[in-house]
Design a protein around this motif. Structure first.
Motif, PDB file in Angstrom:
ATOM      1  N   GLY A 171       0.802  -1.214   0.000  1.00 42.39           N
ATOM      2  CA  GLY A 171       0.000   0.000   0.000  1.00 42.39           C
ATOM      3  C   GLY A 171       0.835   1.263   0.000  1.00 42.39           C
ATOM      4  N   ASP A 172       0.165   2.413  -0.109  1.00 40.59           N
ATOM      5  CA  ASP A 172       0.838   3.682  -0.314  1.00 40.59           C
ATOM      6  C   ASP A 172       1.329   4.313   0.982  1.00 40.59           C
ATOM      7  N   LYS A 173       0.657   4.070   2.091  1.00 41.96           N
ATOM      8  CA  LYS A 173       1.018   4.715   3.361  1.00 41.96           C
ATOM      9  C   LYS A 173       1.527   3.709   4.391  1.00 41.96           C
ATOM     10  N   ALA A 174       1.860   2.517   3.949  1.00 37.28           N
ATOM     11  CA  ALA A 174       2.208   1.440   4.882  1.00 37.28           C
ATOM     12  C   ALA A 174       3.452   1.762   5.697  1.00 37.28           C
ATOM     13  N   VAL A 175       4.389   2.517   5.132  1.00 35.96           N
ATOM     14  CA  VAL A 175       5.612   2.810   5.865  1.00 35.96           C
ATOM     15  C   VAL A 175       5.305   3.633   7.113  1.00 35.96           C
ATOM     16  N   TRP A 176       4.290   4.491   7.036  1.00 32.52           N
ATOM     17  CA  TRP A 176       3.912   5.297   8.198  1.00 32.52           C
ATOM     18  C   TRP A 176       3.263   4.421   9.270  1.00 32.52           C
TER      19      TRP A 176
END
Length: 216
Positions: A171-176
């Motif tokens: 996903g696009d915000k998984a690192v956060w």
């Protein structure tokens, strides 16, 4: 002799992973190739990466990869193509991590559309990562982030033990979300000023250009 914040930690093998595979859907044209300074946006990011003293620089490309390789000087970069770039930023992180040298001790994530990040910040971030356990009294941290005046932002640095988990994100915000889940493993580097702008829209681009003109 340069201070620790002005040079990389030479006893550790480090890598930079530049995330530049986006399709620029909101912008409608390849943001990597937007005119910026004496070149294009990605040129500025690559110039910063070359200044960081990385042992390896990996450039993840996807959308407009052919155009980017024809237009941008990628000397010194190992290019990885991410066929799944439409699935979000995590797919580019995973693609980049697979290309890292097996002896890599720490990797720094850099955004290909964030030209305002400075090499001195990246070097200080790595120094913070490697010395974080000594300063906090805890074990060695796994993640170092930049704490700007208006919040946490890129670049982000990860030690080798965190790379498998980082590479399995989706996903696009998984690192956060990973930063939230691993809060006990995170150390922060205070960086004066706001989070450097990245480019998703034409308005973002105008603001980035305005910042460049203001710095001249």
């Amino acid at each position: 002799m340069p201070s620790p914040s002005e040079r990389p930690a030479t006893m550790h093998r480090t890598a930079g992973v530049i995330l530049a595979a986006g399709a620029s859907r909101r912008l409608g044209r390849p943001k990597q190739l937007l005119p910026y300074g004496h070149g294009v946006l990605l040129d500025a990011v690559l110039a910063t990466a070359r200044d960081c003293g990385f042992d390896q620089t990996v450039l993840a490309l996807g959308g407009a990869a052919g155009e980017v390789q024809r237009a941008v000087d990628t000397t010194g970069c190992e290019i990885v193509l991410n066929p799944d770039f439409g699935e979000g930023c995590s797919s580019s992180i995973a693609a980049g991590i697979t290309a890292l040298h097996p002896d890599t001790v720490a990797a720094v994530l850099l955004l290909g559309d964030q030209p305002g990040v400075r090499a001195v910040t990246v070097r200080a971030l790595l120094e913070r990562l490697f010395s974080g356990g000594e300063r906090t009294g805890r074990g060695a941290p796994g993640i170092a982030v930049c704490r700007y005046d208006d919040g946490v932002g890129h670049p982000l640095a990860f030690t080798r033990r965190m790379l498998p988990e980082l590479g399995s994100l989706h996903g696009d915000k998984a690192v956060w979300k990973l930063l939230e889940q691993r809060a006990g493993d995170v150390v922060e580097l205070p960086v004066p000023g706001p989070i450097p702008l990245d480019v998703d829209t034409e308005e973002d681009y105008r603001r980035v250009l305005a910042g460049l003109e203001g710095a001249l």
